[in-house]
Design a protein around this motif. Structure first.
Motif, PDB file in Angstrom:
ATOM      1  N   ARG A  79       0.845  -1.198   0.000  1.00 30.54           N
ATOM      2  CA  ARG A  79       0.000   0.000   0.000  1.00 30.54           C
ATOM      3  C   ARG A  79       0.876   1.241   0.000  1.00 30.54           C
ATOM      4  O   ARG A  79       0.440   2.340  -0.334  1.00 30.54           O
ATOM      5  CB  ARG A  79      -0.935   0.006   1.213  1.00 30.54           C
ATOM      6  N   LEU A  80       2.123   1.058   0.431  1.00 28.06           N
ATOM      7  CA  LEU A  80       3.125   2.122   0.437  1.00 28.06           C
ATOM      8  C   LEU A  80       4.193   1.824  -0.611  1.00 28.06           C
ATOM      9  O   LEU A  80       4.276   0.715  -1.128  1.00 28.06           O
ATOM     10  CB  LEU A  80       3.815   2.198   1.808  1.00 28.06           C
ATOM     11  N   LYS A  81       5.046   2.804  -0.876  1.00 30.37           N
ATOM     12  CA  LYS A  81       6.247   2.535  -1.644  1.00 30.37           C
ATOM     13  C   LYS A  81       7.085   1.521  -0.871  1.00 30.37           C
ATOM     14  O   LYS A  81       7.282   1.656   0.341  1.00 30.37           O
ATOM     15  CB  LYS A  81       7.071   3.813  -1.833  1.00 30.37           C
ATOM     16  N   ASN A  82       7.597   0.509  -1.561  1.00 31.44           N
ATOM     17  CA  ASN A  82       8.350  -0.521  -0.859  1.00 31.44           C
ATOM     18  C   ASN A  82       9.332  -1.199  -1.813  1.00 31.44           C
ATOM     19  O   ASN A  82       8.929  -1.803  -2.807  1.00 31.44           O
ATOM     20  CB  ASN A  82       7.389  -1.565  -0.271  1.00 31.44           C
ATOM     21  N   THR A  83      10.635  -1.081  -1.520  1.00 36.61           N
ATOM     22  CA  THR A  83      11.647  -1.821  -2.278  1.00 36.61           C
ATOM     23  C   THR A  83      12.482  -2.695  -1.343  1.00 36.61           C
ATOM     24  O   THR A  83      13.609  -3.072  -1.682  1.00 36.61           O
ATOM     25  CB  THR A  83      12.567  -0.869  -3.065  1.00 36.61           C
ATOM     26  N   THR A  84      11.945  -3.011  -0.179  1.00 36.07           N
ATOM     27  CA  THR A  84      12.632  -3.916   0.739  1.00 36.07           C
ATOM     28  C   THR A  84      12.343  -5.359   0.327  1.00 36.07           C
ATOM     29  O   THR A  84      11.187  -5.781   0.294  1.00 36.07           O
ATOM     30  CB  THR A  84      12.163  -3.698   2.187  1.00 36.07           C
ATOM     31  N   GLY A  85      13.390  -6.106   0.009  1.00 41.43           N
ATOM     32  CA  GLY A  85      13.209  -7.495  -0.391  1.00 41.43           C
ATOM     33  C   GLY A  85      12.746  -7.623  -1.841  1.00 41.43           C
ATOM     34  O   GLY A  85      12.717  -6.659  -2.612  1.00 41.43           O
ATOM     35  N   TYR A  86      12.360  -8.854  -2.198  1.00 37.63           N
ATOM     36  CA  TYR A  86      11.906  -9.131  -3.558  1.00 37.63           C
ATOM     37  C   TYR A  86      10.452  -8.712  -3.767  1.00 37.63           C
ATOM     38  O   TYR A  86       9.676  -8.556  -2.809  1.00 37.63           O
ATOM     39  CB  TYR A  86      12.040 -10.628  -3.873  1.00 37.63           C
ATOM     40  N   ALA A  87      10.088  -8.567  -5.050  1.00 40.34           N
ATOM     41  CA  ALA A  87       8.728  -8.170  -5.431  1.00 40.34           C
ATOM     42  C   ALA A  87       7.804  -9.382  -5.346  1.00 40.34           C
ATOM     43  O   ALA A  87       7.291  -9.871  -6.351  1.00 40.34           O
ATOM     44  CB  ALA A  87       8.723  -7.573  -6.833  1.00 40.34           C
ATOM     45  N   ILE A  88       7.570  -9.855  -4.110  1.00 45.13           N
ATOM     46  CA  ILE A  88       6.732 -11.055  -3.957  1.00 45.13           C
ATOM     47  C   ILE A  88       5.253 -10.744  -4.198  1.00 45.13           C
ATOM     48  O   ILE A  88       4.437 -11.666  -4.261  1.00 45.13           O
ATOM     49  CB  ILE A  88       6.924 -11.715  -2.574  1.00 45.13           C
ATOM     50  N   ASN A  89       4.932  -9.471  -4.409  1.00 41.88           N
ATOM     51  CA  ASN A  89       3.561  -9.151  -4.835  1.00 41.88           C
ATOM     52  C   ASN A  89       3.269  -9.744  -6.208  1.00 41.88           C
ATOM     53  O   ASN A  89       2.107  -9.959  -6.566  1.00 41.88           O
ATOM     54  CB  ASN A  89       3.318  -7.642  -4.824  1.00 41.88           C
ATOM     55  N   SER A  90       4.314 -10.046  -6.993  1.00 37.54           N
ATOM     56  CA  SER A  90       4.098 -10.669  -8.301  1.00 37.54           C
ATOM     57  C   SER A  90       3.429 -12.043  -8.154  1.00 37.54           C
ATOM     58  O   SER A  90       2.724 -12.492  -9.065  1.00 37.54           O
ATOM     59  CB  SER A  90       5.423 -10.825  -9.045  1.00 37.54           C
ATOM     60  N   LEU A  91       3.618 -12.697  -7.013  1.00 36.91           N
ATOM     61  CA  LEU A  91       3.034 -14.025  -6.789  1.00 36.91           C
ATOM     62  C   LEU A  91       1.531 -13.971  -6.553  1.00 36.91           C
ATOM     63  O   LEU A  91       0.837 -14.982  -6.728  1.00 36.91           O
ATOM     64  CB  LEU A  91       3.723 -14.704  -5.597  1.00 36.91           C
ATOM     65  N   ILE A  92       1.027 -12.816  -6.160  1.00 34.39           N
ATOM     66  CA  ILE A  92      -0.429 -12.694  -5.984  1.00 34.39           C
ATOM     67  C   ILE A  92      -1.065 -11.807  -7.053  1.00 34.39           C
ATOM     68  O   ILE A  92      -2.272 -11.801  -7.214  1.00 34.39           O
ATOM     69  CB  ILE A  92      -0.788 -12.170  -4.574  1.00 34.39           C
ATOM     70  N   ASP A  93      -0.218 -11.074  -7.793  1.00 31.09           N
ATOM     71  CA  ASP A  93      -0.749 -10.199  -8.841  1.00 31.09           C
ATOM     72  C   ASP A  93      -0.934 -10.925 -10.172  1.00 31.09           C
ATOM     73  O   ASP A  93      -1.722 -10.494 -11.017  1.00 31.09           O
ATOM     74  CB  ASP A  93       0.186  -9.004  -9.064  1.00 31.09           C
ATOM     75  N   PHE A  94      -0.191 -12.015 -10.379  1.00 27.67           N
ATOM     76  CA  PHE A  94      -0.203 -12.697 -11.679  1.00 27.67           C
ATOM     77  C   PHE A  94      -0.321 -14.208 -11.483  1.00 27.67           C
ATOM     78  O   PHE A  94       0.094 -14.757 -10.459  1.00 27.67           O
ATOM     79  CB  PHE A  94       1.079 -12.378 -12.462  1.00 27.67           C
ATOM     80  N   THR A  95      -0.871 -14.852 -12.491  1.00 26.80           N
ATOM     81  CA  THR A  95      -0.963 -16.318 -12.473  1.00 26.80           C
ATOM     82  C   THR A  95      -0.029 -16.968 -13.486  1.00 26.80           C
ATOM     83  O   THR A  95       0.436 -18.084 -13.275  1.00 26.80           O
ATOM     84  CB  THR A  95      -2.412 -16.767 -12.775  1.00 26.80           C
ATOM     85  N   ASP A  96       0.245 -16.271 -14.582  1.00 23.41           N
ATOM     86  CA  ASP A  96       1.163 -16.789 -15.589  1.00 23.41           C
ATOM     87  C   ASP A  96       2.588 -16.717 -15.029  1.00 23.41           C
ATOM     88  O   ASP A  96       3.069 -15.632 -14.661  1.00 23.41           O
ATOM     89  CB  ASP A  96       1.060 -15.943 -16.859  1.00 23.41           C
ATOM     90  N   PRO A  97       3.318 -17.843 -14.970  1.00 29.58           N
ATOM     91  CA  PRO A  97       4.668 -17.819 -14.398  1.00 29.58           C
ATOM     92  C   PRO A  97       5.644 -16.932 -15.166  1.00 29.58           C
ATOM     93  O   PRO A  97       6.622 -16.451 -14.590  1.00 29.58           O
ATOM     94  CB  PRO A  97       5.094 -19.288 -14.427  1.00 29.58           C
ATOM     95  N   ILE A  98       5.397 -16.706 -16.456  1.00 27.43           N
ATOM     96  CA  ILE A  98       6.245 -15.786 -17.223  1.00 27.43           C
ATOM     97  C   ILE A  98       6.069 -14.369 -16.685  1.00 27.43           C
ATOM     98  O   ILE A  98       7.043 -13.626 -16.499  1.00 27.43           O
ATOM     99  CB  ILE A  98       5.905 -15.839 -18.728  1.00 27.43           C
TER     100      ILE A  98
END
Length: 945
Positions: free
Chosen positions: A220-239
């Protein structure tokens, strides 16, 4: 180089030329620095030029179990672009770009500077989303790999959100193009296991409701701590998951060799306001209210920040009267047209009317006024750097809080600073996103100071994470700096998930190990960069790297930042006497790498946050090295007319020799002599000019209007060098200028004994300051007498000389560079018809420093139907006589010129020596812009004598 790396080195030298494999002590140290406060010296620096080389390097790294780190511009602030193993840097070949037909996408290679990407898009009123403060130095590879954002980017327009596709190279050397169906299909076959694992991790994450909610909450905030694990809930295609994981991964998961962004609108209409409040709390409450208005940026500046920049242009006088708890907001709004802009301004002012302000809210649309405001904001970081004690470093931290709790957070940060005696610390930042930067100075020269910094980081982590559940790194990347705190911010489940991703994508832990994830709780206190005193001219350098894109020697030897790094090391070794062998090697290597190949053009000062001109350091070093030349230089200064006459004779003899023996023979012979004489004898080239015609005494017409008089000081360069032997134009510059000014109705007066006069530039550039002053004093006396203490203007035909005269002669003298005089006083007195042609325009360093670039472009547009400003060309590197004695500097600086001007008919500039090198390396003829203006203009009737 450590013997452990020898097999790897031998392997990669089979496909990387030795000229691009760096192992010497000087250059490995130079590359061991980024903009952070850490230092690691690489064993090998590899200058890579292609995807194929990256793939081969990664395969070799796996074979020999050697870790590698990727470096773009090295402007990162958290220690993510340094290594004590193998550093892979972007050499030439990574600056390609392509804009889609509808301009909605732009594909960029990682070596493109962010600011240049926006220049390419500007004609279409588009830009890339990320807008970091370092955008004019940072490269796309680093911007994407750090998910850098900026002042207007927010969370909606960063690299993660505006990513369309990318070409990426994984740790095993495999290449995937996510825009190419064939590439995707092949990758699905070759990496089925990896893609299945990513899909499984995504499913497991979504099944873990607490973790899913945690991820949503964190972003919900700007965040560059760690990896972008939001990609795991934002997308279903592994590419999709994979390419979004690469964003912000800091080179620890793979290499981005191209990225395609969805572009965003660049509104043509903008307005800015600097708004003052009597308290931080009211300021932060106003931020929360502004979030619902059409603002593009809201930048907060605390009281300490306001004090640090209170004397900057654009700051009101009442700053000193503000109370200790005051603060300000820099607000910008943008729109597609003027009507919409006014509506936005009115809405913002109406919203702010509910808050008490320390002065009236006033928006400005004038670009120069708005630029002043933003210069104030951008000057906050260097303001601390400029006043820091020598030996300390400047640290900028980057956190984010919920906007609704911003006021409490600012007060808490101030309390921490006070408790730990960081009295100079100031706070500013992108308040609209709750993103705050705090800047402070820090010494690491004692255990107590390191302990104090450790306590600060612990207190900040406790405040940001435990109290406010914010982000410890909002936009600067995790790096080494925040790696020990990733688990604390994210929790055990998220942290283990990040490690799972790292192990699947980099199973041998060879890509930038220790960055972003690190199990050493003390890694942020290790490998701290020393900042010893070296020279007053450079001691304020914070090693940010903003200077590097403008340096003409950046691809040949060292950049300004690297020169300072090495000179600091040399100075410290001299002071301590700790390693005489290393000192001897560095001093010997620095002579060529640092001193001889520095153009001393000073462009680095234009982009340096603390205005350091590394060229001044070079001249100071030359002064020490050339101290025995003083008497000879003074003799030459006193017999300057003889020197010029000798130069013209030599040019005449050389041209006659060329006609008899051929240009090829003369070039090869002179090149050998140049080497044997260690640069004292210049190298011949076919573009070497003819000798200039001598200025002839002439009867001047009597004119009754004193305002029409102008003193014409022709530089020693224009008095020596005529046009090139291949040029159809045979007139010397002073003849053209005389014709042009007379045509415009001016009475032109040459100084008496002009052959003896010189501004001192040739001597100053070599560090021969006594001779330089002798010549400038002589010129000053002559011009004061001739102009009757400055009542008559002076026309200077060569930009470097114009700048030196403005800086060193009596301020009563009205000195005008040729561009300045023509733009202000001549254009409106001539009838000019633009020639149907493409004209390449080179803006010299001096023209830039005098603020006359726009004037030169205006004149060029009056003379030619189309002009071309070659990309990536800053200083040409000719640097007075360096183009003769060290032609490789000129060649390196202009290595991309020929391609850039291949459609041009001719070139124009404002310095004869620069034009020699430009002609040689472009394939077209470069002359002073005055030649074309004279050719395309005629006198308006009332100006005729």
């Amino acid at each position: 180089m450590n013997t452990h790396f020898q097999p790897f080195f031998d392997d990669i030298s089979s496909f990387i030329p030795l000229s691009r494999l760096i192992t010497d002590p000087l250059r490995t140290l130079a590359y061991g620095t980024d903009a952070s406060f850490y230092r690691l010296v690489p064993q090998i620096v590899v200058q890579a030029t292609s995807e194929t080389e990256i793939q081969q390097l990664l395969k070799a790294a796996n074979k020999h179990r050697i870790s590698v780190t990727f470096r773009a511009a090295g402007t990162s602030l958290s220690g993510q672009a340094i290594t004590d193993s193998v550093l892979i840097v972007l050499a030439d070949g990574w600056d390609g770009y392509k804009i889609s037909q509808d301009t909605m996408q732009i594909s960029l290679q990682p070596g493109v500077i962010g600011g240049n990407a926006n220049k390419y898009l500007l004609p279409f009123q588009r830009k890339i989303g990320p807008d970091p403060a370092s955008i004019n130095a940072a490269k796309i590879g680093g911007i994407a790999a750090n998910n850098a954002s900026g002042m207007c980017c927010g969370t909606a327009q960063n690299s993660y959100q505006t990513l369309k596709s990318m070409r990426l190279i994984l740790a095993d050397g495999s290449l995937l193009d996510t825009a190419c169906p064939d590439s995707i299909q092949a990758f699905k076959q070759s990496h089925a296991t990896l893609l299945n694992e990513l899909s499984l991790l995504a499913e497991q994450t979504l099944a873990n409701q607490a973790l899913t909610e945690r991820i949503k909450h964190k972003y919900r905030l700007k965040n560059t701590t760690g990896y972008a694990i939001n990609s795991l809930i934002d997308f279903t295609d592994p590419i999709d998951i994979l390419q979004h994981l690469m964003i912000g991964s800091e080179g620890t998961l793979g290499f981005i060799s191209e990225i395609t962004y969805n572009t965003v609108e660049e509104h043509p209409h903008k307005a800015s306001a600097l708004i003052f409040f009597n308290s931080v709390r009211v300021t932060c409450e106003a931020v929360a209210a502004l979030k619902h208005t059409p603002v593009a940026a809201v930048e907060l500046i605390d009281r300490a920040g306001l004090t640090s920049v209170m004397h900057k242009p654009g700051m009101p006088d009442f700053i000193s009267d503000l109370n200790p708890n005051a603060a300000a907001l820099l607000v910008e709004t943008r729109a597609s047209n003027e009507h919409q802009l006014n509506q936005a301004i009115n809405e913002i002012i109406a919203t702010l009317s509910q808050f008490e302000t320390a002065s009236q809210v006033e928006f400005y649309t004038d670009p120069s006024r708005c630029a002043e405001f933003w210069a104030i904001r951008k000057g906050l970081f260097p303001a601390v750097g400029a006043v820091r004690l020598t030996g300390t470093t400047v640290i900028i931290e980057d956190v984010a809080f919920p906007v609704e709790r911003l006021a409490d957070a600012v007060e808490d940060l101030h309390s921490i600073f006070k408790q730990l005696n960081y009295h100079e610390a100031l706070i500013f930042g992108h308040a609209l996103e709750g993103n705050l930067h705090f800047v402070f100075t820090q010494s690491f020269d004692s255990k107590d100071e390191v302990k104090r910094y450790e306590q600060l980081m612990e207190d900040v982590a406790r405040l940001v994470v435990d109290k406010y559940d914010g982000s410890l790194k909002a936009e600067h990347g995790t790096g080494r700096n925040m790696a020990p705190f990733v688990e604390r911010e994210w929790g055990k489940d998220a942290y283990q998930l990040m490690w799972s991703l790292k192990k699947r994508l980099d199973p041998n832990n060879l890509l930038n190990p220790g960055v972003l994830l690190n199990e050493d709780p003390q890694v942020h206190l290790a490998n701290l960069k020393p900042m010893p005193a070296a020279h007053p001219l450079i001691d304020k350098c914070i090693e940010c790297g903003f200077c590097e894109p403008s340096c003409p020697s950046r691809a040949l030897t060292l950049t300004p930042r690297q020169r300072i790094v090495i000179w600091r090391e040399i100075s410290e070794l001299r002071r301590t006497g700790s390693n005489p062998e290393r000192l001897k090697r560095l001093e010997a290597d620095y002579q060529y790498q640092g001193e001889e190949t520095c153009a001393a053009c000073g462009l680095c000062a234009n982009t340096c946050p603390v205005s350091i001109n590394t060229g001044n350091l070079t001249r100071a070093i030359r002064a020490e090295n050339h101290i025995t030349w003083t008497k000879k230089a003074n003799w030459l200064a006193q017999n300057f007319s003889t020197l010029l006459a000798s130069g013209r004779i030599l040019l005449t003899v050389a041209h006659q020799t060329q006609r008899v023996l051929g240009a090829n023979f003369l070039r090869k012979t002179s090149s050998g002599i140049t080497r044997l004489s260690q640069g004292k004898v210049p190298t011949w080239s076919p573009s070497m000019p003819r000798a200039a015609n001598r200025i002839q005494a002439r009867e001047l017409p009597s004119q009754t209007n004193p305002s029409s008089k102008v003193i014409y000081f022709a530089s020693c360069a224009s008095r020596t060098f005529g046009t090139s032997s291949q040029d159809t134009e045979t007139r010397s510059l002073h003849e053209v200028t005389l014709n042009l000014l007379t045509k415009a109705g001016f009475e032109v007066i040459f100084p008496p004994k002009i052959e003896q006069l010189c501004c001192g530039m040739p001597f100053e550039s070599k560090g021969l300051f006594e001779a330089a002053k002798l010549k400038s004093d002589e010129l000053n006396t002559t011009l004061l007498e001739l102009t009757q203490d400055g009542t008559v203007p002076i026309f200077s035909d060569t930009s470097p000389c114009s700048l030196r005269m403005k800086d060193n002669l009596d301020p009563r003298l009205q000195i005008f560079d040729s561009v300045e005089f023509i733009d202000r006083f001549v254009l409106n007195k001539l009838d000019i018809e633009a020639k149907e042609m493409q004209l390449a325009v080179h803006v010299t360093c001096s023209t830039v420093k005098m603020g006359l670039a726009d004037a030169l472009i205006r004149i060029s547009r009056r003379c030619a139907s189309h002009i071309v400003l070659p990309d990536q060309i800053t200083c040409c590197g000719f640097a007075g006589d360096k183009g003769f004695t060290h032609p490789e500097l000129n060649a390196s600086s202009l290595r991309t010129l020929k391609t850039a001007v291949q459609t041009c008919d001719m070139g124009a500039s404002t310095s004869r020596t620069c034009e020699i090198g430009l002609t040689q390396h472009s394939g077209i003829e470069y002359r002073s812009i005055l030649y074309l203006l004279d050719q395309q203009s005629k006198a308006i009737e009332q100006n005729r004598p």
